[in-house]
Design a protein around this motif. Structure first.
Motif, PDB file in Angstrom:
ATOM      1  N   ARG A 152     -40.610  27.621 -54.895  1.00 13.58           N
ATOM      2  CA  ARG A 152     -40.923  27.564 -56.022  1.00 13.58           C
ATOM      3  C   ARG A 152     -41.139  26.230 -56.341  1.00 13.58           C
ATOM      4  NH1 ARG A 152     -36.776  31.290 -59.456  1.00 13.58           N
ATOM      5  NH2 ARG A 152     -35.589  32.051 -57.486  1.00 13.58           N
ATOM      6  N   ILE A 153     -40.258  24.752 -56.193  1.00  9.14           N
ATOM      7  CA  ILE A 153     -40.318  23.403 -55.899  1.00  9.14           C
ATOM      8  C   ILE A 153     -41.961  23.218 -55.436  1.00  9.14           C
ATOM      9  CG2 ILE A 153     -39.030  21.613 -55.752  1.00  9.14           C
ATOM     10  CD1 ILE A 153     -36.574  22.960 -55.610  1.00  9.14           C
ATOM     11  N   TYR A 154     -42.109  23.786 -54.033  1.00 12.56           N
ATOM     12  CA  TYR A 154     -43.255  23.127 -53.980  1.00 12.56           C
ATOM     13  C   TYR A 154     -44.005  22.974 -54.941  1.00 12.56           C
ATOM     14  CZ  TYR A 154     -47.330  22.073 -50.708  1.00 12.56           C
ATOM     15  OH  TYR A 154     -47.821  21.940 -50.136  1.00 12.56           O
ATOM     16  N   GLU A 165     -38.436  13.137 -51.103  1.00 16.32           N
ATOM     17  CA  GLU A 165     -37.435  12.611 -50.495  1.00 16.32           C
ATOM     18  C   GLU A 165     -36.869  12.775 -50.033  1.00 16.32           C
ATOM     19  OE1 GLU A 165     -38.617  10.121 -48.696  1.00 16.32           O
ATOM     20  OE2 GLU A 165     -40.525   9.681 -50.278  1.00 16.32           O
ATOM     21  N   ASN A 166     -35.744  13.191 -50.803  1.00 18.80           N
ATOM     22  CA  ASN A 166     -34.286  14.600 -50.669  1.00 18.80           C
ATOM     23  C   ASN A 166     -34.637  15.850 -51.364  1.00 18.80           C
ATOM     24  OD1 ASN A 166     -32.951  12.174 -49.674  1.00 18.80           O
ATOM     25  ND2 ASN A 166     -33.734  11.189 -51.229  1.00 18.80           N
ATOM     26  N   ILE A 167     -33.974  16.725 -51.241  1.00 21.47           N
ATOM     27  CA  ILE A 167     -34.330  17.964 -51.859  1.00 21.47           C
ATOM     28  C   ILE A 167     -32.382  18.322 -51.747  1.00 21.47           C
ATOM     29  CG2 ILE A 167     -34.806  19.608 -50.214  1.00 21.47           C
ATOM     30  CD1 ILE A 167     -35.909  20.806 -52.165  1.00 21.47           C
ATOM     31  N   SER A 168     -31.961  18.511 -52.360  1.00 21.28           N
ATOM     32  CA  SER A 168     -30.799  19.890 -53.153  1.00 21.28           C
ATOM     33  C   SER A 168     -31.021  21.026 -54.051  1.00 21.28           C
ATOM     34  CB  SER A 168     -29.879  18.813 -52.755  1.00 21.28           C
ATOM     35  OG  SER A 168     -29.065  18.490 -54.891  1.00 21.28           O
ATOM     36  N   ILE A 169     -29.889  21.597 -53.134  1.00 23.45           N
ATOM     37  CA  ILE A 169     -30.650  23.262 -53.686  1.00 23.45           C
ATOM     38  C   ILE A 169     -28.676  24.326 -53.727  1.00 23.45           C
ATOM     39  CG2 ILE A 169     -30.492  25.928 -54.494  1.00 23.45           C
ATOM     40  CD1 ILE A 169     -33.557  24.691 -52.499  1.00 23.45           C
ATOM     41  N   ALA A 195     -40.639  29.546 -63.507  1.00 18.31           N
ATOM     42  CA  ALA A 195     -39.616  30.102 -62.255  1.00 18.31           C
ATOM     43  C   ALA A 195     -38.403  28.669 -62.731  1.00 18.31           C
ATOM     44  CB  ALA A 195     -40.484  29.689 -61.133  1.00 18.31           C
ATOM     45  N   PHE A 196     -39.347  28.001 -63.880  1.00 10.00           N
ATOM     46  CA  PHE A 196     -37.656  27.403 -63.667  1.00 10.00           C
ATOM     47  C   PHE A 196     -37.065  27.401 -65.098  1.00 10.00           C
ATOM     48  CE2 PHE A 196     -40.521  25.575 -60.725  1.00 10.00           C
ATOM     49  CZ  PHE A 196     -39.787  24.805 -59.394  1.00 10.00           C
ATOM     50  N   ALA A 197     -36.220  27.701 -65.415  1.00 11.14           N
ATOM     51  CA  ALA A 197     -35.245  27.503 -66.973  1.00 11.14           C
ATOM     52  C   ALA A 197     -35.230  26.396 -67.739  1.00 11.14           C
ATOM     53  CB  ALA A 197     -33.940  27.995 -67.082  1.00 11.14           C
TER      54      ALA A 197
END
Length: 464
Positions: A152-154, A165-169, A195-197
């Motif tokens: 979804r982020i991609y 660079e960085n991703i955190s979930i 897909a995002f609130a």
């Protein structure tokens, strides 16, 4: 009174009487005899009897009063209609009363059934509301599968994005830092996507016509609910079934030991060429959490994430996921924390004296000997000048790939100085020994612009 019997030796008079009833004829005869009979006349001693001539009667003056014996037959005939009417009336009254009683009983039964139906309906409504609330609470606490979240982020990244660079979930929230030539296009993609609130663009740094930008937000979440058109019983059945599945899944997770869990994770990591740097076991309230720090290529770590949570009946829950990109394609840093759902269990076996195999001291002593590493052995034969040149070369190579930590402060423990630094992307705090030169393990040395740290073999710049 008229009688069929003829009295003997009694005065008799023949009179014409017009009255139709016996009582009236006696009264009429008394009046007529008043002029014929010199003595007082007592009506109770008068008796009339019919003659053969119409309207003509023989009237006798009796010596004694006539005793009127009731005519049982006539009396019965006279009473019978009244008795019949009374019986009918009693029957009607009893029938009406019985009918009224049955009606009241039926009405009470209907009222009872109505109250019972209302009670059951209310109980069902309360039960349904409680089941729906419990189901919703448990769904809110469930973890998202990580690979679909990354997808979804991609999908929101613009075509001009060169790198994430960085991703955190963590659960249903995320943070991502990307290098792009059009940060607003990415923000627009986030805003348009269902897909995002909610997504915020925190900051951008422009360098060489490229922007380094960070976003944070939440994923939209939805789950299956009972069909609103179905009956309350069907809705209750749906929520009870779903909650039973959740309970069964939790019980199934409890059937796995922590060692089996770690072994399974490591097996799939090795299969996907993910190099495990450390494993940390932690958790709260008796629930085991296992954190892995790995180095790998992006393809391998993404394939691991997809494989480890594949399938609807999957038992693997990832509490948090953090990935840091690297210029070295095979050394992308990833921290994955698994919520195992396994409780730390106390061994209930009674303590007893150790009665195992006796082991000789030399055999135990063997395991405490550590052979010198190749690096240490080689350093003994390398000239000092060459050692310095090699160290500088290694330091320079490390600086080119150095990541950033935020300086928090300094502290002193037992006379030893420490530097406190924070990894903003991974959310980790480090307490690093402040050394004058490079040392074994994790440490920090002072530089002209701040500090340089080495953590698990990786170099970082600590910026004030």
């Amino acid at each position: 009174m008229t009688s069929q019997a003829t009295p003997q030796n009694c005065p008799k008079f023949t009179l014409r009487l017009k009255s139709h009833t016996s009582r009236k004829r006696i009264s009429e005869a008394k009046t007529a005899l008043a002029g014929l009979y010199p003595f007082e006349i007592n009506e109770k001693k008068l008796l009339t009897s019919k003659t053969g001539i119409k309207g003509q009667y023989d009237v006798y003056l009796l010596k004694e009063e006539i005793k009127h014996e009731p005519n049982i037959k006539k009396l019965c005939l006279a009473i019978l209609p009244g008795v019949f009417i009374l019986a009918i009336l009693i029957f009607a009254i009893r029938h009406a009363a019985l009918k009224n009683t049955e009606s009241l009983r039926a009405q009470k039964e209907l009222e009872k059934q109505k109250l019972e139906k209302e009670r059951l309906h209310k109980e069902n409504e309360e039960k349904l509301a409680q089941l729906k609330k419990t189901y919703s609470e448990k769904k809110h606490l469930e973890y998202e599968k990580i690979y679909p979240c990354i997808e979804r982020i991609y999908s929101a990244m613009a075509e001009k994005t060169t790198a994430i660079e960085n991703i955190s979930i963590q659960r249903n929230s995320f943070a991502v830092e990307a290098t792009t030539k059009d940060a607003t296009s990415i923000l627009a993609n986030f805003e348009k996507s269902h897909a995002f609130a909610s997504v915020k663009m925190n900051r951008t740094t422009v360098k060489n016509e490229a922007e380094t930008v960070s976003y944070n937000g939440e994923f939209s979440r939805s789950w299956k609910e009972a069909d609103e058109k179905s009956s309350p019983d069907k809705k209750i059945e749906f929520y009870e079934t779903e909650l039973l599945k959740m309970r069964s899944r939790a019980e199934e997770k409890q059937g796995i030991t922590v060692s089996e869990y770690i072994k399974n994770i490591r097996s799939i990591m090795h299969k996907n060429s993910c190099n495990v740097q450390y494993i940390q076991l932690k958790g709260k309230s008796g629930n085991a959490e296992i954190e892995f720090f790995v180095l790998s290529s992006s393809k391998n770590i993404l394939n691991f994430i997809r494989e480890i949570q594949e399938g609807e009946e999957n038992l693997i829950d990832i509490k948090s996921f953090a990935l840091r990109n690297s210029e070295d394609r095979d050394r992308i840093q990833t921290t994955v924390c698994f919520d195992t759902g396994i409780e730390f269990k106390q061994n209930d076996t009674p303590l007893s004296e150790y009665a195992g195999k006796k082991i000789d001291l030399p055999e135990i002593d063997r395991i405490f000997y550590k052979p010198p590493s190749i690096k240490t052995a080689a350093s003994k034969t390398v000239p000092a000048k060459n050692k310095e040149a090699a160290a500088k070369a290694n330091e320079q190579a490390a600086l080119t790939k150095m990541k950033k930590l935020t300086y928090i402060g300094r502290t002193k423990v037992n006379g030893c100085d420490f530097v406190i630094a924070k990894d903003d992307i991974m959310g980790s705090l480090y307490k690093l020994v402040l050394a004058k030169t490079e040392a074994a393990g994790d440490f920090c040395v002072q530089t002209d612009g701040g500090y340089r740290a080495e953590i698990r073999g990786e170099y970082y710049e600590v910026k004030k």
